[in-house]
Scaffold this active site. Structure first.
Site, PDB file in Angstrom:
ATOM      1  CG  ASP A  86      77.697  45.170 -43.362  1.00 22.43           C
ATOM      2  OD1 ASP A  86      76.583  45.111 -42.446  1.00 22.43           O
ATOM      3  OD2 ASP A  86      77.532  45.470 -44.753  1.00 22.43           O
ATOM      4  CD  GLN A  94      69.594  51.556 -34.125  1.00 23.48           C
ATOM      5  OE1 GLN A  94      70.471  52.393 -33.744  1.00 23.48           O
ATOM      6  NE2 GLN A  94      70.063  50.394 -34.578  1.00 23.48           N
ATOM      7  CE1 TYR A 134      66.604  32.845 -35.823  1.00 23.45           C
ATOM      8  CE2 TYR A 134      66.583  34.232 -38.001  1.00 23.45           C
ATOM      9  CZ  TYR A 134      65.865  33.558 -36.920  1.00 23.45           C
ATOM     10  OH  TYR A 134      64.292  33.816 -36.982  1.00 23.45           O
ATOM     11  CE  LYS A 147      62.777  29.691 -36.876  1.00 22.42           C
ATOM     12  NZ  LYS A 147      61.959  29.531 -35.743  1.00 22.42           N
ATOM     13  CB  THR A 172      62.529  33.479 -40.228  1.00 22.98           C
ATOM     14  OG1 THR A 172      63.143  34.772 -40.777  1.00 22.98           O
ATOM     15  CG2 THR A 172      63.470  32.303 -40.305  1.00 22.98           C
ATOM     16  CG  ASP A 173      62.005  36.960 -44.385  1.00 22.69           C
ATOM     17  OD1 ASP A 173      62.639  36.747 -43.253  1.00 22.69           O
ATOM     18  OD2 ASP A 173      61.479  38.191 -44.782  1.00 22.69           O
ATOM     19  CD  GLU A 174      66.886  36.469 -40.889  1.00 28.35           C
ATOM     20  OE1 GLU A 174      68.033  35.752 -40.810  1.00 28.35           O
ATOM     21  OE2 GLU A 174      66.620  37.326 -40.214  1.00 28.35           O
ATOM     22  CE  LYS A 215      76.688  53.836 -31.723  1.00 27.94           C
ATOM     23  NZ  LYS A 215      77.090  54.931 -31.388  1.00 27.94           N
TER      24      LYS A 215
HETATM   25  P1  NAD Z   1      62.654  36.419 -29.038  1.00 34.09           P
HETATM   26  O1  NAD Z   1      63.936  36.002 -29.005  1.00 34.09           O
HETATM   27  O2  NAD Z   1      62.097  37.656 -28.727  1.00 34.09           O
HETATM   28  O3  NAD Z   1      61.610  35.285 -28.353  1.00 34.09           O
HETATM   29  C1  NAD Z   1      62.051  33.824 -28.152  1.00 34.09           C
HETATM   30  C2  NAD Z   1      61.276  33.284 -26.909  1.00 34.09           C
HETATM   31  O4  NAD Z   1      61.780  31.966 -26.789  1.00 34.09           O
HETATM   32  C3  NAD Z   1      61.954  34.009 -25.740  1.00 34.09           C
HETATM   33  O5  NAD Z   1      60.802  34.156 -24.641  1.00 34.09           O
HETATM   34  C4  NAD Z   1      62.561  32.695 -24.855  1.00 34.09           C
HETATM   35  O6  NAD Z   1      63.056  32.654 -23.627  1.00 34.09           O
HETATM   36  C5  NAD Z   1      62.275  31.670 -25.502  1.00 34.09           C
HETATM   37  N1  NAD Z   1      63.163  30.361 -25.454  1.00 34.09           N
HETATM   38  C6  NAD Z   1      64.332  30.377 -26.189  1.00 34.09           C
HETATM   39  N2  NAD Z   1      64.985  29.174 -25.928  1.00 34.09           N
HETATM   40  C7  NAD Z   1      63.805  28.246 -25.308  1.00 34.09           C
HETATM   41  C8  NAD Z   1      63.910  27.143 -24.963  1.00 34.09           C
HETATM   42  N3  NAD Z   1      64.925  26.150 -25.194  1.00 34.09           N
HETATM   43  N4  NAD Z   1      62.928  26.753 -24.393  1.00 34.09           N
HETATM   44  C9  NAD Z   1      61.834  27.402 -24.295  1.00 34.09           C
HETATM   45  N5  NAD Z   1      61.704  28.713 -24.632  1.00 34.09           N
HETATM   46  C10 NAD Z   1      62.664  29.068 -25.030  1.00 34.09           C
HETATM   47  O7  NAD Z   1      62.054  35.971 -30.514  1.00 34.09           O
HETATM   48  P2  NAD Z   1      61.069  36.394 -31.532  1.00 34.09           P
HETATM   49  O8  NAD Z   1      61.530  37.674 -32.308  1.00 34.09           O
HETATM   50  O9  NAD Z   1      59.704  36.614 -30.682  1.00 34.09           O
HETATM   51  O10 NAD Z   1      60.764  35.337 -32.773  1.00 34.09           O
HETATM   52  C11 NAD Z   1      59.736  34.168 -32.181  1.00 34.09           C
HETATM   53  C12 NAD Z   1      59.809  33.479 -33.275  1.00 34.09           C
HETATM   54  O11 NAD Z   1      59.566  34.009 -34.523  1.00 34.09           O
HETATM   55  C13 NAD Z   1      60.963  32.650 -33.469  1.00 34.09           C
HETATM   56  O12 NAD Z   1      60.841  31.278 -34.009  1.00 34.09           O
HETATM   57  C14 NAD Z   1      61.693  33.418 -34.844  1.00 34.09           C
HETATM   58  O13 NAD Z   1      62.406  32.768 -35.718  1.00 34.09           O
HETATM   59  C15 NAD Z   1      60.443  33.819 -35.661  1.00 34.09           C
HETATM   60  N6  NAD Z   1      60.239  35.031 -36.485  1.00 34.09           N
HETATM   61  C16 NAD Z   1      60.702  35.958 -35.917  1.00 34.09           C
HETATM   62  C17 NAD Z   1      60.701  37.358 -36.748  1.00 34.09           C
HETATM   63  C18 NAD Z   1      61.250  38.608 -36.065  1.00 34.09           C
HETATM   64  O14 NAD Z   1      61.023  39.549 -36.936  1.00 34.09           O
HETATM   65  N7  NAD Z   1      61.527  38.538 -34.670  1.00 34.09           N
HETATM   66  C19 NAD Z   1      60.314  37.153 -37.899  1.00 34.09           C
HETATM   67  C20 NAD Z   1      59.882  35.863 -38.440  1.00 34.09           C
HETATM   68  C21 NAD Z   1      59.804  34.925 -37.724  1.00 34.09           C
HETATM   69  O1  DAU Z   2      63.105  38.282 -41.298  1.00 35.84           O
HETATM   70  C1  DAU Z   2      62.865  37.963 -40.225  1.00 35.84           C
HETATM   71  C2  DAU Z   2      64.047  37.873 -39.270  1.00 35.84           C
HETATM   72  O2  DAU Z   2      64.113  39.441 -38.721  1.00 35.84           O
HETATM   73  C3  DAU Z   2      63.703  37.149 -38.111  1.00 35.84           C
HETATM   74  O3  DAU Z   2      63.748  35.844 -38.536  1.00 35.84           O
HETATM   75  C4  DAU Z   2      64.730  37.231 -37.018  1.00 35.84           C
HETATM   76  O4  DAU Z   2      64.425  36.582 -35.848  1.00 35.84           O
HETATM   77  C5  DAU Z   2      64.681  38.724 -36.525  1.00 35.84           C
HETATM   78  O5  DAU Z   2      65.973  39.047 -35.577  1.00 35.84           O
HETATM   79  C6  DAU Z   2      65.021  39.507 -37.827  1.00 35.84           C
HETATM   80  O6  DAU Z   2      66.127  39.440 -38.432  1.00 35.84           O
HETATM   81  P1  DAU Z   2      67.215  40.554 -39.053  1.00 35.84           P
HETATM   82  O7  DAU Z   2      68.732  40.341 -38.739  1.00 35.84           O
HETATM   83  O8  DAU Z   2      66.721  41.159 -40.311  1.00 35.84           O
HETATM   84  O9  DAU Z   2      66.767  41.736 -37.682  1.00 35.84           O
HETATM   85  P2  DAU Z   2      67.656  42.891 -36.907  1.00 35.84           P
HETATM   86  O10 DAU Z   2      66.781  43.679 -36.117  1.00 35.84           O
HETATM   87  O11 DAU Z   2      68.950  42.117 -36.331  1.00 35.84           O
HETATM   88  O12 DAU Z   2      68.392  43.617 -37.967  1.00 35.84           O
HETATM   89  C7  DAU Z   2      67.469  44.078 -39.053  1.00 35.84           C
HETATM   90  C8  DAU Z   2      68.456  45.102 -39.886  1.00 35.84           C
HETATM   91  O13 DAU Z   2      69.007  46.114 -39.478  1.00 35.84           O
HETATM   92  C9  DAU Z   2      69.669  44.144 -40.601  1.00 35.84           C
HETATM   93  O14 DAU Z   2      69.585  44.404 -41.780  1.00 35.84           O
HETATM   94  C10 DAU Z   2      70.632  44.516 -39.753  1.00 35.84           C
HETATM   95  C11 DAU Z   2      70.533  45.957 -39.483  1.00 35.84           C
HETATM   96  N1  DAU Z   2      71.080  46.563 -38.008  1.00 35.84           N
HETATM   97  C12 DAU Z   2      70.926  45.711 -37.046  1.00 35.84           C
HETATM   98  C13 DAU Z   2      71.080  46.289 -35.697  1.00 35.84           C
HETATM   99  C14 DAU Z   2      70.631  45.554 -34.448  1.00 35.84           C
HETATM  100  C15 DAU Z   2      71.755  47.770 -38.076  1.00 35.84           C
HETATM  101  O15 DAU Z   2      71.980  48.490 -39.151  1.00 35.84           O
HETATM  102  N2  DAU Z   2      72.048  48.305 -36.794  1.00 35.84           N
HETATM  103  C16 DAU Z   2      71.973  47.673 -35.722  1.00 35.84           C
HETATM  104  O16 DAU Z   2      72.090  48.177 -34.487  1.00 35.84           O
END
Ligand code: NAD
Ligand code: DAU
Length: 332
Positions: A270, A192, A148, A152, A121-123, A203
């Site tokens: 927040d 949302q 988190y 990562k 992730t970019d985080e 929210k």
């Molecule tokens: P998600 O939470 O939707 O899915 C995670 C999956 O991993 C689930 O199916 C869960 O059952 C499985 N899992 C969790 N723990 C496990 C374990 N111990 N063994 C086997 N399976 C397990 O996550 P996502 O949003 O699809 O993210 C997937 C990957 O992409 C992650 O590595 C995350 O860090 C990365 N990522 C996510 C985003 C984003 O915006 N969501 C952006 C950049 C990178």
């Molecule tokens: O940047 C990549 C990351 O993006 C991934 O690594 C993470 O797995 C993924 O969950 C996501 O992280 P964020 O924390 O950015 O995503 P989230 O959807 O939780 O929140 C997006 C933005 O919205 C963040 O600034 C928090 C805000 N937020 C979130 C929720 C759930 C709100 O304002 N209201 C909300 O109810």
């Protein structure tokens, strides 16, 4: 025919990747997924049965991982605990899955000399000021903020060390915020959309000034395929689609396309340590591997995503009440 082992393939991005990778290639895919609260088998419906296998299991289970990695040509590691808010309330599962799980996979990949791609992730880079002209690049120093993102970051560093010390044949990608179908309703955009469907006001954390760099999950998938097929071993690639928007803009767009007034949202407590802005410079990926995103119209992407959640209520409904109850306890 390449055999891919995809961890976390029942999650949001993993399932989008599996659908994408089985279309237009002759790959066969085994998904290894623990099916935590975030995994959903319904996201893997309709895949070609002769090229797809599902195994329920934990990436920390070394004997299971050793067997599955030994049978694969390429490991694509998506599995993670992925939600920042959860990591602030209970960090332990993040250490287990994100650190120990990654360690377990790269040890198996090292033993079997299996090609490994690490999804991150970019985080890991921390955050940027709103007016900073620079964006994250492959050489930005690591500076994670949350439990988190620190796990990562730790997992990325393990992979880098295994490349250098043991010759692991690995690549890493760090992507920005994904949106699209099959995303859990705990995350910002689906939360949302499903709130509005349920007559609950969206929210917004704080004033909604925080910026995220949105990319469609299909574009993330095509980038990962490009890296698996053409990426240079040992390299990191940043994946992004120039999609910076602040959270208030995103909520207003959702409200507009769901027939609600632009101010029909609530501001809530927040997130502690809330990263202000993420922004990705994906020039290396575009220049060296010829990748480019196909979903460049964010407003159209949001409209399609709203339609998907309206049409697939059976997919998200079972998770909704428990998710909102948890947020309510936290004042969010
Ligand atoms: P998600 O939470 O939707 O899915 C995670 C999956 O991993 C689930 O199916 C869960 O059952 C499985 N899992 C969790 N723990 C496990 C374990 N111990 N063994 C086997 N399976 C397990 O996550 P996502 O949003 O699809 O993210 C997937 C990957 O992409 C992650 O590595 C995350 O860090 C990365 N990522 C996510 C985003 C984003 O915006 N969501 C952006 C950049 C990178
Ligand atoms: O940047 C990549 C990351 O993006 C991934 O690594 C993470 O797995 C993924 O969950 C996501 O992280 P964020 O924390 O950015 O995503 P989230 O959807 O939780 O929140 C997006 C933005 O919205 C963040 O600034 C928090 C805000 N937020 C979130 C929720 C759930 C709100 O304002 N209201 C909300 O109810």
């Amino acid at each position: 025919m390449q055999k891919l082992l995809v961890t976390g393939g029942a999650g949001f991005i993993g399932s989008n990747f599996v659908h994408h990778a089985l279309t237009g290639t002759d790959y066969s895919i085994t998904v290894l997924d623990k099916l935590t609260y975030a995994g959903n088998l319904a996201s893997l419906k309709g895949l070609p049965e002769d090229r797809f296998t599902f195994v329920q299991g934990d990436i920390c289970d070394a004997p299971l991982v050793d067997r599955l990695v030994g049978e694969a040509d390429v490991v694509v590691h998506f599995a993670a605990e992925s939600h920042n808010d959860n990591s602030l309330h209970d960090p332990r599962p993040f250490l287990d899955t994100n650190i120990i799980g990654t360690y377990t996979l790269i040890e198996a990949a090292r033993k079997h000399d299996t090609r490994y791609h690490h999804i991150s992730t970019d985080e890991v880079y921390g955050d940027l000021e709103l007016d900073d002209p620079q964006r994250f690049t492959e050489s930005t120093p690591y500076n994670p903020s949350s439990p988190y993102s620190s796990t990562k970051a730790g997992s990325d560093l393990l992979v880098r060390a295994w490349v250098r010390s043991f010759g692991l044949r690995a690549t890493i990608s760090n992507c920005s915020n994904n949106y699209g179908p099959y995303q859990h309703v705990e995350k910002f955009i689906p939360r949302q959309i499903t709130n509005v469907i349920d007559g609950i006001r969206p929210k917004l954390y704080g004033a909604g000034e925080n910026v995220r760099d949105w990319i469609h999950a299909t574009d993330h998938s095509s980038a990962v395929l490009a890296i698996i097929e053409k990426g240079e071993i040992g390299q990191t690639y940043l994946i992004g689609a120039d999609g910076e928007k602040n959270n208030k803009e995103v909520v207003e767009l959702i409200l507009k396309h769901m027939g609600q007034p632009a101010d029909a949202y609530d501001q809530v407590i927040d997130r502690p340590g809330h990263d202000l802005r993420y922004a990705i410079d994906s020039s290396r990926l575009r220049r060296e591997l010829g990748w480019s995103p196909q979903f460049s119209d964010f407003e159209q992407g949001i409209e399609n995503t709203i339609r998907w959640y309206r049409e697939n209520e059976a997919w998200w409904r079972p998770q909704k009440d428990a998710t909102e109850a948890k947020y309510k306890e936290q004042g969010q």
